[in-house]
Design a protein around this motif. Structure first.
Motif, short mmCIF file in Angstrom:
data_model
loop_
_atom_site.label_atom_id
_atom_site.label_comp_id
_atom_site.label_asym_id
_atom_site.label_seq_id
_atom_site.Cartn_x
_atom_site.Cartn_y
_atom_site.Cartn_z
N SER A 32 -6.34 -2.08 1.58
CA SER A 32 -6.27 -3.45 1.10
C SER A 32 -6.80 -4.42 2.14
N GLN A 33 -7.02 -5.63 1.71
CA GLN A 33 -7.50 -6.68 2.60
C GLN A 33 -6.54 -6.93 3.75
N PHE A 34 -5.23 -6.72 3.53
CA PHE A 34 -4.24 -6.94 4.57
C PHE A 34 -4.12 -5.76 5.53
N GLY A 35 -4.89 -4.70 5.30
CA GLY A 35 -4.89 -3.57 6.21
C GLY A 35 -3.95 -2.45 5.82
N SER A 36 -3.28 -2.54 4.69
CA SER A 36 -2.40 -1.44 4.26
C SER A 36 -3.23 -0.30 3.67
N ILE A 37 -2.82 0.92 4.00
CA ILE A 37 -3.51 2.13 3.54
C ILE A 37 -2.54 2.95 2.71
N ARG A 38 -2.96 3.42 1.56
CA ARG A 38 -2.12 4.23 0.69
C ARG A 38 -2.89 5.45 0.19
N ARG A 39 -2.15 6.58 0.12
CA ARG A 39 -2.67 7.74 -0.59
C ARG A 39 -1.79 7.94 -1.83
N TRP A 40 -2.42 7.96 -3.00
CA TRP A 40 -1.71 7.97 -4.27
C TRP A 40 -1.86 9.31 -4.97
N SER A 41 -0.80 9.73 -5.66
CA SER A 41 -0.84 10.94 -6.47
C SER A 41 -1.40 10.59 -7.85
N LEU A 48 1.87 9.07 -1.61
CA LEU A 48 2.02 10.28 -0.81
C LEU A 48 1.98 9.97 0.69
N LEU A 49 1.26 8.91 1.06
CA LEU A 49 1.12 8.54 2.46
C LEU A 49 0.85 7.04 2.52
N GLN A 50 1.37 6.37 3.56
CA GLN A 50 1.12 4.94 3.68
C GLN A 50 1.13 4.49 5.12
N HIS A 51 0.31 3.50 5.40
CA HIS A 51 0.32 2.78 6.66
C HIS A 51 0.34 1.31 6.30
N ASP A 52 1.38 0.61 6.69
CA ASP A 52 1.54 -0.78 6.30
C ASP A 52 0.56 -1.68 7.03
N ASN A 63 -9.27 -11.75 9.76
CA ASN A 63 -9.08 -10.47 10.43
C ASN A 63 -8.88 -9.28 9.49
N GLY A 64 -9.06 -9.47 8.19
CA GLY A 64 -8.74 -8.42 7.23
C GLY A 64 -9.64 -7.20 7.31
N THR A 65 -9.25 -6.15 6.56
CA THR A 65 -10.00 -4.90 6.52
C THR A 65 -11.19 -5.03 5.59
N LEU A 66 -12.31 -4.43 5.98
CA LEU A 66 -13.53 -4.48 5.18
C LEU A 66 -14.03 -3.11 4.75
N ALA A 67 -13.74 -2.07 5.52
CA ALA A 67 -14.31 -0.75 5.23
C ALA A 67 -13.40 0.34 5.78
N PHE A 68 -13.50 1.56 5.20
CA PHE A 68 -12.75 2.69 5.76
C PHE A 68 -13.40 4.00 5.36
N ASP A 69 -13.07 5.04 6.10
CA ASP A 69 -13.46 6.41 5.80
C ASP A 69 -12.39 7.31 6.40
N PHE A 70 -12.38 8.59 6.05
CA PHE A 70 -11.31 9.45 6.54
C PHE A 70 -11.73 10.91 6.50
N ASN A 71 -11.01 11.74 7.25
CA ASN A 71 -11.13 13.19 7.18
C ASN A 71 -9.73 13.78 7.20
N ILE A 75 -7.77 8.44 9.53
CA ILE A 75 -8.31 7.41 8.64
C ILE A 75 -8.86 6.32 9.55
N VAL A 76 -10.14 6.04 9.42
CA VAL A 76 -10.79 5.06 10.28
C VAL A 76 -11.10 3.81 9.47
N THR A 77 -10.74 2.65 10.00
CA THR A 77 -10.93 1.39 9.29
C THR A 77 -11.75 0.41 10.12
N GLY A 78 -12.56 -0.40 9.43
CA GLY A 78 -13.35 -1.44 10.07
C GLY A 78 -12.85 -2.80 9.65
N TRP A 79 -12.79 -3.75 10.58
CA TRP A 79 -12.11 -5.02 10.35
C TRP A 79 -13.00 -6.22 10.60
N LYS A 80 -12.61 -7.34 9.99
CA LYS A 80 -13.34 -8.59 10.17
C LYS A 80 -13.31 -9.08 11.62
#
Length: 250
Positions: A32-41, A48-52, A63-71, A75-80
């Motif tokens: 999300s724009q606020f930087g929260s990360i979720r993995r959903w079933s 299933l997984l979250q980072h607030d 300062n919000g989140t703009l992009a992400f990728d993961f392995n 989970i790697v995120t790019g920010w404003k």
């Protein structure tokens, strides 16, 4: 003692991106724009997984989140704010694992980001058109390339971990060789930004979409598109994706 159970959950800010893990169809990740990360079933839509989110919602426009990728590990995120931040792929709210400060210190920060197929590098793009490659182990800059004159909207990787495609608001897409650190080709369309870029399965056709409302198919050895879907939407096309079969979504 009264027990509580979450019945449903949704984000409180704009969702920036959605991605499925490789070869997985029963769960997906959102940021999300606020930087929260979720993995959903996909079975019961539970988390299933979250980072607030780690920023004040009032500063999300800065300062919000703009992009992400993961392995499987990170989970790697790019920010404003120009930073790249990494989180655990397997454990919720484990805190930030590491960061690359001022990866793109230009106004607008990190506009796009990918983890290389060899899992050794991060390729990031900036709002100023700069493309950079980072060593994941040492968090050090390996390559810095600059030819786009505006925001890089999307990055696509070839499976050889050598060649990279980027598309930009400057109406162009470029194919790069990261070994020689040179541009291989540059294609430009007459109207509209190029918002997204993808490769087909055999990696011989490039697919782009953008502000001209068209989906175009390119052979980078030729100067003009080899095919196009005109007026695919009645407004700007933000993204395009290929299925594992023969379907194209936009």
């Amino acid at each position: 003692k009264v027990k509580s159970k979450t019945i449903s959950y949704n984000e409180t800010s704009s969702i920036v991106d959605v991605k499925f893990p490789s070869s997985v169809s029963d769960s997906f990740l959102t940021v999300s724009q606020f930087g929260s990360i979720r993995r959903w079933s996909m079975n019961d839509y539970s988390i299933l997984l979250q980072h607030d989110g780690m920023i004040n919602p009032g500063n999300a426009h800065l300062n919000g989140t703009l992009a992400f990728d993961f392995n499987d590990e990170v989970i790697v995120t790019g920010w404003k704010d120009g930073n790249i931040r990494a989180y655990n792929s397997n454990k919720s709210n484990d805190g930030m694992l590491w960061d690359i400060k001022n990866a793109h210190s230009c106004p607008g920060g990190v506009s796009s980001l990918r983890i290389g197929y060899n899992q050794k590098y991060i390729i990031s793009a900036g709002n100023d058109g700069t493309l950079r490659c980072w060593d994941i182990r040492f968090k050090s800059l390996v390559t810095n390339l600059k030819e786009h004159t505006s925001t890089i909207n999307s990055i696509e990787l070839y499976s050889d971990s050598r060649h990279v495609l980027t598309c930009s608001k400057d109406r162009s897409f470029i194919c790069w060789d990261f070994v020689t650190q040179k541009r291989i080709s540059c294609h430009r369309q007459n109207m509209g930004t190029i918002n997204d870029i993808k490769l087909n399965k055999t990696e011989d056709i490039v697919i782009t979409c953008g502000g001209d409302r068209c989906i175009r198919f390119w052979d980078i050895r030729q100067s003009k598109p080899i095919n196009s879907i005109e007026n695919a939407h009645n407004t700007d096309i933000n993204c395009v994706q290929l299925s594992n079969g023969n379907l194209l979504a936009s």
